[in-house]
Design a protein around this motif. Structure first.
Motif, PDB file in Angstrom:
ATOM      1  N   ILE A  94      57.179   5.127  25.548  1.00 23.40           N
ATOM      2  CA  ILE A  94      58.095   5.847  24.660  1.00 23.40           C
ATOM      3  C   ILE A  94      57.478   5.981  23.273  1.00 23.40           C
ATOM      4  N   VAL A  95      57.949   6.991  22.542  1.00 22.05           N
ATOM      5  CA  VAL A  95      57.488   7.243  21.184  1.00 22.05           C
ATOM      6  C   VAL A  95      58.677   7.135  20.253  1.00 22.05           C
ATOM      7  N   LEU A  96      58.463   6.467  19.124  1.00 16.90           N
ATOM      8  CA  LEU A  96      59.479   6.373  18.080  1.00 16.90           C
ATOM      9  C   LEU A  96      58.895   7.001  16.824  1.00 16.90           C
ATOM     10  N   ALA A  97      59.649   7.862  16.169  1.00  9.95           N
ATOM     11  CA  ALA A  97      59.229   8.471  14.904  1.00  9.95           C
ATOM     12  C   ALA A  97      59.969   7.750  13.788  1.00  9.95           C
ATOM     13  N   MET A  98      59.199   7.094  12.900  1.00 13.68           N
ATOM     14  CA  MET A  98      59.823   6.247  11.886  1.00 13.68           C
ATOM     15  C   MET A  98      59.120   6.360  10.548  1.00 13.68           C
ATOM     16  N   ARG A  99      59.850   6.031   9.498  1.00 12.68           N
ATOM     17  CA  ARG A  99      59.301   5.966   8.149  1.00 12.68           C
ATOM     18  C   ARG A  99      58.470   4.687   8.005  1.00 12.68           C
ATOM     19  N   PRO A 100      57.579   4.615   7.003  1.00 14.10           N
ATOM     20  CA  PRO A 100      56.582   3.536   6.939  1.00 14.10           C
ATOM     21  C   PRO A 100      57.108   2.101   6.973  1.00 14.10           C
ATOM     22  N   MET A 101      58.031   1.735   6.102  1.00 15.93           N
ATOM     23  CA  MET A 101      58.491   0.342   6.082  1.00 15.93           C
ATOM     24  C   MET A 101      59.230  -0.009   7.372  1.00 15.93           C
ATOM     25  N   ALA A 102      60.035   0.910   7.861  1.00 19.36           N
ATOM     26  CA  ALA A 102      60.749   0.660   9.116  1.00 19.36           C
ATOM     27  C   ALA A 102      59.756   0.542  10.266  1.00 19.36           C
ATOM     28  N   GLN A 103      58.703   1.356  10.240  1.00 16.01           N
ATOM     29  CA  GLN A 103      57.657   1.293  11.258  1.00 16.01           C
ATOM     30  C   GLN A 103      57.022  -0.097  11.285  1.00 16.01           C
ATOM     31  N   GLN A 104      56.665  -0.608  10.116  1.00 12.16           N
ATOM     32  CA  GLN A 104      56.006  -1.903  10.043  1.00 12.16           C
ATOM     33  C   GLN A 104      56.950  -3.045  10.432  1.00 12.16           C
ATOM     34  N   LEU A 105      58.198  -2.936  10.026  1.00 10.84           N
ATOM     35  CA  LEU A 105      59.190  -3.955  10.399  1.00 10.84           C
ATOM     36  C   LEU A 105      59.366  -3.988  11.917  1.00 10.84           C
ATOM     37  N   LEU A 106      59.567  -2.811  12.511  1.00 14.43           N
ATOM     38  CA  LEU A 106      59.794  -2.764  13.953  1.00 14.43           C
ATOM     39  C   LEU A 106      58.550  -3.191  14.727  1.00 14.43           C
ATOM     40  N   ALA A 107      57.369  -2.785  14.263  1.00 15.56           N
ATOM     41  CA  ALA A 107      56.138  -3.217  14.931  1.00 15.56           C
ATOM     42  C   ALA A 107      56.045  -4.745  14.929  1.00 15.56           C
ATOM     43  N   GLY A 108      56.371  -5.362  13.815  1.00 17.41           N
ATOM     44  CA  GLY A 108      56.360  -6.820  13.741  1.00 17.41           C
ATOM     45  C   GLY A 108      57.382  -7.456  14.667  1.00 17.41           C
ATOM     46  N   ILE A 109      58.560  -6.866  14.734  1.00 22.06           N
ATOM     47  CA  ILE A 109      59.598  -7.372  15.636  1.00 22.06           C
ATOM     48  C   ILE A 109      59.113  -7.301  17.080  1.00 22.06           C
ATOM     49  N   LEU A 110      58.539  -6.177  17.463  1.00 25.44           N
ATOM     50  CA  LEU A 110      58.086  -6.000  18.846  1.00 25.44           C
ATOM     51  C   LEU A 110      56.905  -6.903  19.192  1.00 25.44           C
ATOM     52  N   ARG A 111      56.117  -7.232  18.178  1.00 22.59           N
ATOM     53  CA  ARG A 111      54.994  -8.158  18.404  1.00 22.59           C
ATOM     54  C   ARG A 111      55.435  -9.611  18.325  1.00 22.59           C
ATOM     55  N   ARG A 112      56.711  -9.826  18.064  1.00 20.95           N
ATOM     56  CA  ARG A 112      57.322 -11.145  17.954  1.00 20.95           C
ATOM     57  C   ARG A 112      56.705 -11.967  16.812  1.00 20.95           C
ATOM     58  N   GLU A 113      56.422 -11.275  15.709  1.00 26.01           N
ATOM     59  CA  GLU A 113      55.907 -11.942  14.524  1.00 26.01           C
ATOM     60  C   GLU A 113      57.055 -12.612  13.776  1.00 26.01           C
ATOM     61  N   GLU A 114      56.728 -13.648  13.043  1.00 20.97           N
ATOM     62  CA  GLU A 114      57.700 -14.294  12.164  1.00 20.97           C
ATOM     63  C   GLU A 114      58.016 -13.339  11.014  1.00 20.97           C
ATOM     64  N   PRO A 115      59.248 -13.364  10.486  1.00 22.02           N
ATOM     65  CA  PRO A 115      59.593 -12.485   9.358  1.00 22.02           C
ATOM     66  C   PRO A 115      58.630 -12.572   8.187  1.00 22.02           C
ATOM     67  N   SER A 116      58.114 -13.766   7.867  1.00 22.43           N
ATOM     68  CA  SER A 116      57.183 -13.892   6.745  1.00 22.43           C
ATOM     69  C   SER A 116      55.880 -13.140   7.018  1.00 22.43           C
ATOM     70  N   SER A 117      55.462 -13.118   8.269  1.00 25.73           N
ATOM     71  CA  SER A 117      54.255 -12.381   8.641  1.00 25.73           C
ATOM     72  C   SER A 117      54.500 -10.873   8.541  1.00 25.73           C
ATOM     73  N   ILE A 118      55.670 -10.440   8.962  1.00 25.14           N
ATOM     74  CA  ILE A 118      56.018  -9.014   8.864  1.00 25.14           C
ATOM     75  C   ILE A 118      56.033  -8.595   7.403  1.00 25.14           C
ATOM     76  N   ALA A 119      56.611  -9.423   6.558  1.00 21.06           N
ATOM     77  CA  ALA A 119      56.699  -9.103   5.133  1.00 21.06           C
ATOM     78  C   ALA A 119      55.314  -8.908   4.524  1.00 21.06           C
ATOM     79  N   SER A 120      54.310  -9.590   5.041  1.00 24.38           N
ATOM     80  CA  SER A 120      52.964  -9.476   4.479  1.00 24.38           C
ATOM     81  C   SER A 120      52.327  -8.113   4.720  1.00 24.38           C
ATOM     82  N   HIS A 121      52.777  -7.385   5.742  1.00 16.22           N
ATOM     83  CA  HIS A 121      52.212  -6.052   5.995  1.00 16.22           C
ATOM     84  C   HIS A 121      53.268  -4.946   5.885  1.00 16.22           C
TER      85      HIS A 121
END
Length: 191
Positions: free
Chosen positions: A142-169
């Motif tokens: 599937i493809v999701l079209a997203m704005r930059p910060m939301a893209q990075q947040l969701l990518a981190g969620i899907l990779r099961r990163e810790e919130p602090s790690s997501i915040a870094s990118h």
């Protein structure tokens, strides 16, 4: 999952914070996304976007047209709301918010823009959106079209990163984020 960047918009090109303010894609963005779409895998079976965001809607339609699909609307995929900071140039923000804005650039999870959405609120909202999508299209491309910060947040969620790690990118953007979910990741996200 392929999370494509719905941008830049005119404000992005000017260096303004867009947040959840809706703007169209620039002509250059349309051309770039059209090129990206031609390189996507041929087995794309669904396209998601937040229809309320014009850039996301336009990007999703470009993908959907290529694969003869209808974009699906998931409001939880909307961009991160930056409140009163939306529309301002970074230089203006550094001048008007000399302590909080630079701190937000370094540690976005620790600062809430005035009248904006907290990092945790955006995290939880995007996680709910991911849950809906995975339940509906589990195991599909599937493809999701997203704005930059939301893209990075969701990518981190899907990779099961810790919130602090997501915040870094969180302030980075990439043309496309590719995430392969195994069965355990899918189970964890839908539970």
């Amino acid at each position: 999952m392929l999370i494509i960047l719905a941008g830049p918009t005119p404000w992005d090109a000017e260096g303004r914070l867009t947040g959840s303010h809706t703007l169209p894609l620039t002509d250059e963005a349309k051309t770039s996304i059209e090129s990206l779409v031609r390189a996507l895998p041929k087995d794309v079976s669904a396209v998601y976007r937040c229809k309320a965001n014009e850039a996301c809607d336009q990007a999703a339609k470009l993908v959907a047209d290529q694969f003869k699909l209808r974009p699906r609307d998931v409001t939880e995929l909307d961009a991160v709301n930056l409140g009163l900071w939306q529309g301002l140039l970074r230089e203006q923000l550094r001048f008007r918010f000399p302590t909080s804005f630079p701190h937000w650039e370094e540690a976005p999870a620790e600062i809430n823009p005035p009248d904006g959405e907290t990092f945790d609120q955006a995290y939880q909202r995007l996680r709910r959106g991911a849950r809906k999508i995975i339940r509906r299209d589990r195991g599909k491309t599937i493809v999701l079209a997203m704005r930059p910060m939301a893209q990075q947040l969701l990518a981190g969620i899907l990779r099961r990163e810790e919130p602090s790690s997501i915040a870094s990118h969180l302030h980075k953007a990439s043309q496309v984020e590719t995430i392969e979910l195994d069965d355990s990741a899918e189970r964890e996200l839908v539970s």
